[in-house]
Design a protein around this motif. Structure first.
Motif, short mmCIF file in Angstrom:
data_model
loop_
_atom_site.label_atom_id
_atom_site.label_comp_id
_atom_site.label_asym_id
_atom_site.label_seq_id
_atom_site.Cartn_x
_atom_site.Cartn_y
_atom_site.Cartn_z
N LYS A 88 0.83 -1.21 0.00
CA LYS A 88 0.00 0.00 0.00
C LYS A 88 0.87 1.26 0.00
O LYS A 88 0.60 2.22 -0.75
N GLU A 89 1.91 1.25 0.82
CA GLU A 89 2.83 2.40 0.88
C GLU A 89 3.54 2.61 -0.46
O GLU A 89 3.69 3.74 -0.93
N GLU A 90 3.97 1.50 -1.07
CA GLU A 90 4.65 1.56 -2.36
C GLU A 90 3.72 2.14 -3.43
O GLU A 90 4.11 2.99 -4.23
N LYS A 91 2.47 1.70 -3.40
CA LYS A 91 1.48 2.18 -4.37
C LYS A 91 1.23 3.68 -4.18
O LYS A 91 1.15 4.44 -5.15
N LYS A 92 1.14 4.10 -2.92
CA LYS A 92 0.92 5.51 -2.61
C LYS A 92 2.09 6.36 -3.11
O LYS A 92 1.89 7.43 -3.71
N ARG A 93 3.31 5.87 -2.87
CA ARG A 93 4.50 6.59 -3.31
C ARG A 93 4.54 6.72 -4.83
O ARG A 93 4.82 7.80 -5.39
N ARG A 94 4.23 5.61 -5.53
CA ARG A 94 4.21 5.63 -7.01
C ARG A 94 3.16 6.61 -7.53
O ARG A 94 3.38 7.33 -8.50
N GLY A 145 14.26 20.31 -4.90
CA GLY A 145 15.69 20.53 -5.10
C GLY A 145 15.97 20.85 -6.56
O GLY A 145 15.13 20.61 -7.43
N PRO A 146 17.16 21.38 -6.84
CA PRO A 146 17.50 21.75 -8.22
C PRO A 146 17.45 20.57 -9.18
O PRO A 146 17.01 20.72 -10.33
N GLU A 147 17.88 19.37 -8.73
CA GLU A 147 17.87 18.22 -9.65
C GLU A 147 16.46 17.79 -9.99
O GLU A 147 16.18 17.36 -11.12
N GLN A 148 15.51 17.93 -9.04
CA GLN A 148 14.12 17.60 -9.31
C GLN A 148 13.53 18.59 -10.33
O GLN A 148 12.80 18.20 -11.23
N ILE A 149 13.85 19.85 -10.16
CA ILE A 149 13.36 20.87 -11.09
C ILE A 149 13.90 20.61 -12.49
O ILE A 149 13.17 20.69 -13.48
N GLU A 150 15.17 20.25 -12.57
CA GLU A 150 15.79 19.94 -13.88
C GLU A 150 15.08 18.77 -14.54
O GLU A 150 14.83 18.78 -15.74
N ARG A 151 14.78 17.76 -13.73
CA ARG A 151 14.07 16.61 -14.30
C ARG A 151 12.70 17.00 -14.83
O ARG A 151 12.29 16.56 -15.92
N LEU A 152 11.96 17.83 -14.05
CA LEU A 152 10.63 18.27 -14.49
C LEU A 152 10.73 19.12 -15.76
O LEU A 152 9.94 18.97 -16.68
N GLU A 155 4.43 10.11 -7.19
CA GLU A 155 5.44 10.37 -8.22
C GLU A 155 4.79 10.61 -9.58
O GLU A 155 5.18 11.53 -10.31
N ASN A 156 3.80 9.79 -9.91
CA ASN A 156 3.11 9.94 -11.20
C ASN A 156 2.34 11.25 -11.25
O ASN A 156 2.28 11.90 -12.31
N ALA A 157 1.76 11.65 -10.12
CA ALA A 157 1.04 12.93 -10.09
C ALA A 157 2.02 14.08 -10.30
O ALA A 157 1.70 15.05 -11.00
N ILE A 158 3.20 13.96 -9.72
CA ILE A 158 4.22 15.01 -9.91
C ILE A 158 4.66 15.05 -11.37
O ILE A 158 4.78 16.13 -11.96
N ARG A 159 4.86 13.88 -11.96
CA ARG A 159 5.31 13.83 -13.36
C ARG A 159 4.24 14.39 -14.31
O ARG A 159 4.57 15.07 -15.29
N ALA A 160 2.98 14.08 -14.04
CA ALA A 160 1.90 14.45 -14.96
C ALA A 160 1.44 15.90 -14.77
O ALA A 160 0.75 16.45 -15.63
#
Length: 134
Positions: A82-88, A123-130, A91-96
């Motif tokens: 359940k925790e893994e699913k929540k985390r995924r 963080g800067p690396e997260q912003i770069e990825r987005l 992450e998908n919401a952030i990506r989309a």
């Protein structure tokens, strides 16, 4: 019950029924000591029977413990999944999602509370990825 006679000089205490009899005294009275009214001795089981019962009880306890462990393990696995699913999902919401990088943060304090809740620090690396995905 306490009864008063018509004359106030005599006072007697009377108890009706068997409610106030002392049980330990009643047990020692002679009519209670007949052989037919005495408690019969309890049939003791043999040593082998007792050890057999003890072994069976230990087996049952061990089996119950094992089942409890299995139930706990299943529960842990479900929680982990359940925790893994929540985390995924996060992450998908952030990506989309649609994001803007705010460089001037002076006016953020004046924002409405719900708008500030939507704000996310990265963080800067997260912003770069987005930025790389968009």
């Amino acid at each position: 019950k306490l009864l008063w006679s018509t004359q106030l000089t005599t006072f007697c205490a009377m108890v009706k029924g068997k409610a106030f009899r002392k049980q330990w005294k009643e047990a020692r009275k002679p009519f209670r000591n007949r052989a037919s009214s005495r408690a019969k001795s309890v049939h003791r089981s043999t040593f082998e029977e007792r050890t057999k019962k003890k072994r069976e009880l230990e087996e049952v306890k061990a089996k119950a413990k094992e089942l409890e462990q299995a139930k706990k393990e299943v529960k842990k696995q479900k929680t982990k999944k359940k925790e893994e699913k929540k985390r995924r999902k996060e992450e998908n919401a952030i990506r989309a999602g649609q994001y803007q990088v705010i460089k001037k943060t002076e006016k953020v304090r004046k924002w409405h509370k719900n708008a500030r809740k939507m704000l996310r620090t990265m963080g800067p690396e997260q912003i770069e990825r987005l930025m790389g995905q968009q």
